[in-house]
Design a protein around this motif. Structure first.
Motif, PDB file in Angstrom:
ATOM      1  N   GLU A  74       0.562  11.348   6.826  1.00 56.74           N
ATOM      2  CA  GLU A  74       1.271  12.605   6.597  1.00 56.74           C
ATOM      3  C   GLU A  74       2.579  12.298   5.898  1.00 56.74           C
ATOM      4  N   ALA A  75       2.984  13.174   5.144  1.00 56.24           N
ATOM      5  CA  ALA A  75       4.210  12.951   4.409  1.00 56.24           C
ATOM      6  C   ALA A  75       5.423  13.049   5.316  1.00 56.24           C
ATOM      7  N   ALA A  76       5.305  13.854   6.299  1.00 55.34           N
ATOM      8  CA  ALA A  76       6.461  14.068   7.153  1.00 55.34           C
ATOM      9  C   ALA A  76       6.163  13.642   8.573  1.00 55.34           C
ATOM     10  N   ALA A  77       7.075  13.006   9.182  1.00 61.84           N
ATOM     11  CA  ALA A  77       6.904  12.656  10.591  1.00 61.84           C
ATOM     12  C   ALA A  77       7.311  13.846  11.433  1.00 61.84           C
ATOM     13  N   GLY A  78       6.528  14.093  12.433  1.00 67.10           N
ATOM     14  CA  GLY A  78       6.879  15.212  13.305  1.00 67.10           C
ATOM     15  C   GLY A  78       8.177  14.933  14.057  1.00 67.10           C
ATOM     16  N   GLY A  79       8.781  15.968  14.434  1.00 66.48           N
ATOM     17  CA  GLY A  79      10.065  15.797  15.108  1.00 66.48           C
ATOM     18  C   GLY A  79       9.919  15.062  16.425  1.00 66.48           C
ATOM     19  N   GLU A 101       7.354   0.827   5.719  1.00 63.49           N
ATOM     20  CA  GLU A 101       6.615   0.219   6.809  1.00 63.49           C
ATOM     21  C   GLU A 101       6.939   0.894   8.134  1.00 63.49           C
ATOM     22  N   LEU A 102       8.193   1.062   8.339  1.00 63.75           N
ATOM     23  CA  LEU A 102       8.621   1.708   9.571  1.00 63.75           C
ATOM     24  C   LEU A 102       8.106   3.134   9.637  1.00 63.75           C
ATOM     25  N   PHE A 103       8.181   3.743   8.540  1.00 65.28           N
ATOM     26  CA  PHE A 103       7.741   5.137   8.495  1.00 65.28           C
ATOM     27  C   PHE A 103       6.281   5.246   8.854  1.00 65.28           C
ATOM     28  N   SER A 104       5.550   4.311   8.319  1.00 62.68           N
ATOM     29  CA  SER A 104       4.117   4.372   8.602  1.00 62.68           C
ATOM     30  C   SER A 104       3.858   4.070  10.060  1.00 62.68           C
ATOM     31  N   ALA A 121       6.465   5.123  -1.479  1.00 63.43           N
ATOM     32  CA  ALA A 121       7.820   4.627  -1.226  1.00 63.43           C
ATOM     33  C   ALA A 121       8.706   4.890  -2.421  1.00 63.43           C
ATOM     34  N   GLY A 122       8.115   4.597  -3.573  1.00 63.11           N
ATOM     35  CA  GLY A 122       8.904   4.813  -4.771  1.00 63.11           C
ATOM     36  C   GLY A 122       9.261   6.282  -4.940  1.00 63.11           C
ATOM     37  N   MET A 145       0.834  -1.211   0.000  1.00 61.55           N
ATOM     38  CA  MET A 145       0.000   0.000   0.000  1.00 61.55           C
ATOM     39  C   MET A 145       0.863   1.253   0.000  1.00 61.55           C
ATOM     40  N   GLU A 146       2.031   1.073   0.485  1.00 60.57           N
ATOM     41  CA  GLU A 146       2.913   2.228   0.543  1.00 60.57           C
ATOM     42  C   GLU A 146       3.909   2.215  -0.601  1.00 60.57           C
ATOM     43  N   GLN A 147       3.666   1.448  -1.548  1.00 60.00           N
ATOM     44  CA  GLN A 147       4.656   1.304  -2.611  1.00 60.00           C
ATOM     45  C   GLN A 147       4.797   2.585  -3.396  1.00 60.00           C
TER      46      GLN A 147
END
Lengths: 139, 631
Positions: B44-49, B34-37, B6-7, B1-3
């Motif tokens: 969200e595109a960016a993970a908060g700090g 996966e980890l990012f999610s 990811a790409g 789903m995150e492909q």
């Protein structure tokens, strides 16, 4: 709060001089130098009467339009000269006296240091700190 | 789903590093996404700090997240690659992640809510030796940057450096669960705290503690932080505090003090101390500063604790430490005196610790931060890497101490004896005029000299210089009048001299009338002195009688008949008679001087009158002559 503080040796050369870092610091050096004449005059005037009871604090040496100059002499003829901003009217005579007393105490502490030869320039950090505390804080 | 993302993010990763192409393999991409999610469930595109508060500092920097301001997917992926690299034993650098790397392993992915700290068995202990140094360097670089300024971080970075890396990775999975809870915590707080915890994790016994301390509230971390710091402080104070005096150092200082001043409760004067410390060959301004620091009461002398502090500062300076601006706590005289009273060093440390610890932790931290800014940080870290043993520290200092004593071997017994004598002679409240030992000794010598003078001189005669008067006499007055005293004096010594070789009582008896005759003749010259000379003569006769017997005692062979009764009295009366004689001669001389001067006076007055008469005569002559000339 002084603008310039100087310690002058018996032979009338400066042991320590520190002024607020403004432009034209040389003006303060010149003022201190000219005030030495007034100091000598006051010493000689008082000396005739009673040398023993001569007051160490000389008081206002001379005022100019911008600032006032105060003097203090120790028994070993070491002079402290302080230039104060005239606009600072809150400074009373007692405060000036207490500032000179602190200077004198710090000076004797320096004398106690056996590594200090009388007549050398004063390079003590404790003395610097004390003088800085008395100078006007100019940003 | 995150492909898809990811790409896209894979390409972004390439661009995100500023031109570095990071080929992410498919598996990597999948994993990372996966980890990012996991990290940020909301799409969200960016993970908060805050959610990546578990991240270590160097990774942050390398990933360039600082630039971006948040942990975007690109940075995230880079970071993950870095983890993989480090786990595989590669240094944490951008270059290392260009290669193909196995996937980073995270322990708690199976169970990310698990807060258990696993054993570090899975992580390679050995392989992380090399990353250690790089991590340390990176962390140092990090702390040097002014970006994330936290007073906690500098003191902690040297502490946690060695075991940082393996445990960090260990902590990462745990913090997965923490991630959201930590959002309240500040990033900076989290990272060093984390690293700190991990540092202690290596210590076996403390791991149990940390299990308990892993509560997610802010207060408990702080408390645990302080407790850790306390324990850490004690060990580091033992090991790396250069301002702490060890027992053997103290003993050495005390011995040196004794060599200068045997009484341990007394002071060492400034001049003595100056000579002593000058032998250490430090420059004078530094010695002056050391004195300023150590002479707390500013009296110009050093007590035993002040001396120990000064000596310790000298030793520290010689070993390369910078002098502090203010005296460190451990060198204060009160502290040293308290420490010296207690025999056990441990007791001393803990006692002193319990008192200042709650209050002065701040100051200690400040002192640590100060120290960290000086050259001591590399020293500390080096020592820490040696093994955090206080023995090693003591050994190091003691070995350097051995070099110092050679310089101080100039303290011979001679100087010590001299100085000790001078010290005993020198009063505590010395005047500022004399600071040297020579002056003090001279002062001791001066008092004895005045007393003899009053005996000799008479009150009147002392104000006059007789020699000058006699010279004037000879110059001004051309009378053939000889000064009486010189002729008067010789008879007496000549009499005594003649009496000494005399062997018979009759001789002295004969001499006595002869001396008397001489005296009378000399007295005749002086009209005034008829009475006085007889009296002293009479007295003199008596003393002469006594004195006669004394020279007779010594040449016992020559003595034919001496007064046996007088012999018994002689030794007793000898000295008193001598004194009497001396006084009487002095009185006589003074009286003669008086007579001489009186005579002089009268003579001069007469001359003056004569001169006046002459002058008047001349003037009258002049006047007589004058009217003739003037017309």
């Amino acid at each position: 709060m002084a603008v310039c503080i100087a310690v002058i040796a018996k032979e009338n050369y400066p042991l320590y001089i520190r002024s607020v870092p403004t432009e034209n610091e040389l003006k303060f050096h010149y003022t201190v130098h000219t005030s030495l004449d007034v100091v000598d005059e006051k010493i000689s005037a008082m000396g005739k009467a009673l040398v023993d009871q001569r007051e160490l604090y000389l008081g206002l040496l001379y005022p100019t339009e911008d600032y006032k100059v105060y003097g203090y002499v120790t028994n070993s003829k070491v002079k402290f000269v302080m230039v104060v901003d005239s606009s600072n009217t809150a400074l009373r005579d007692n405060e000036i006296r207490s500032m000179f007393r602190k200077l004198h105490n710090s000076y004797t502490d320096i004398m106690c240091n056996p590594f200090y030869n009388p007549g050398d320039r004063i390079q003590s950090r404790a003395f610097d700190n004390m003088v800085n505390s008395m100078m006007m804080q100019v940003c | 789903m995150e492909q898809g993302p990811a790409g896209a993010s894979g390409a972004a990763a390439a661009t995100g590093t500023g031109g570095l192409l990071l080929p992410l393999s498919e598996t990597e991409q999948q994993r990372y996404s996966e980890l990012f999610s996991r990290c940020c469930p909301p799409p969200e595109a960016a993970a908060g700090g805050s959610s990546v508060g578990w991240w270590t500092l160097q990774h942050w920097e390398v990933c360039g997240a600082k630039r971006v301001g948040y942990f975007g997917p690109a940075q995230f992926y880079i970071a993950l690659k870095l983890i993989a690299a480090a786990q595989s034993g590669f240094p944490v650098r951008i270059e290392s992640i260009k290669n193909e790397l196995p996937l980073p392993r995270f322990m708690a992915l199976k169970n990310d809510t698990d807060i258990r700290y696993g054993t570090p068995a899975e992580l390679h202990g050995v392989k992380f030796q090399t990353p250690h140094s790089t991590l340390e360097k990176n962390s140092y670089k990090r702390t040097d940057e002014g970006d994330k300024q936290e007073p906690n971080s500098p003191p902690m970075s040297p502490i946690c450096s060695p075991p940082a890396s393996p445990s960090t990775y260990q902590r990462i999975p745990v913090s997965y669960g923490y991630g959201k809870a930590r959002s309240g915590l500040e990033q900076q707080h989290g990272a060093p705290y984390e690293v700190r915890h991990s540092a202690h994790q290596q210590d076996g016994p403390s791991s149990g503690n940390y299990g308990a301390k892993s509560a997610l509230t802010c207060s408990t971390p702080n408390r645990s932080l302080s407790v850790e710091r306390e324990q850490q402080d004690s060990s580091t104070h033992y090991s790396d505090d250069p301002w702490r005096i060890t027992e053997e150092q103290r003993d050495y200082y005390i011995n040196q003090f004794k060599s200068l001043q045997p009484d341990l409760n007394a002071f060492i004067s400034g001049s003595v101390a100056k000579n002593f410390f000058t032998k250490s060959k430090l420059p004078i301004p530094e010695l002056s500063h050391i004195w300023e620091l150590s002479d707390v009461d500013c009296d110009g002398a050093l007590t035993l604790p002040e001396f120990c502090a000064a000596f310790h500062l000298v030793v520290a300076r010689k070993n390369g430490y910078q002098l502090p601006e203010t005296l460190p706590e451990t060198l204060l005289p009160e502290y040293l005196q308290a420490a010296s009273l207690k025999p056990m060093r441990d007791c001393a440390l803990f006692d002193s610790y319990s008192e200042p610890l709650p209050g002065s932790q701040q100051t200690r931290d400040f002192s640590r931060t100060e120290k960290s800014s000086t050259e001591e940080v590399p020293d500390n870290s080096a020592l820490l890497q040696d093994g955090k043993k206080d023995d090693k520290q003591a050994l190091k200092v003691s070995t350097t101490l051995k070099t110092i004593p050679k310089e101080f071997q100039h303290l011979t017994v001679k100087t010590a004896a001299q100085e000790s004598n001078a010290l005993r002679a020198r009063p505590r409240s010395r005047s500022y005029s004399s600071t040297s030992i020579e002056d003090a000794m001279k002062k001791g010598e001066e008092p004895p000299t005045p007393p003899p003078r009053p005996q000799k001189s008479h009150s009147r005669a002392s104000s006059l210089d007789l020699n000058k008067i006699f010279q004037q006499n000879t110059q001004g007055v051309r009378s053939g009048w000889l000064p009486p005293p010189p002729p008067a004096l010789p008879p007496r010594p000549s009499v005594s001299q003649t009496e000494q070789p005399s062997e018979v009582d009759l001789h002295p008896q004969m001499n006595r009338p002869s001396s008397q005759a001489e005296e009378n003749s000399s007295a005749k010259k002086e009209v005034v002195l008829t009475q006085p000379p007889s009296k002293p003569a009479r007295r003199k006769l008596r003393t002469e009688a006594q004195g006669l017997d004394t020279p007779e005692v010594s040449p016992t062979i020559n003595v034919t008949s001496s007064l046996p009764a007088a012999k018994a009295h002689l030794p007793v009366q000898k000295q008193s008679s001598k004194q009497k004689r001396a006084i009487q001669t002095a009185i006589r001389k003074n009286k003669e001087a008086n007579a001489v001067l009186a005579r002089l006076n009268s003579e001069l007055q007469q001359q003056l009158k004569e001169v006046h008469k002459e002058r008047i005569a001349l003037e009258t002559q002049l006047e007589q002559l004058r009217p003739v000339t003037v017309l």
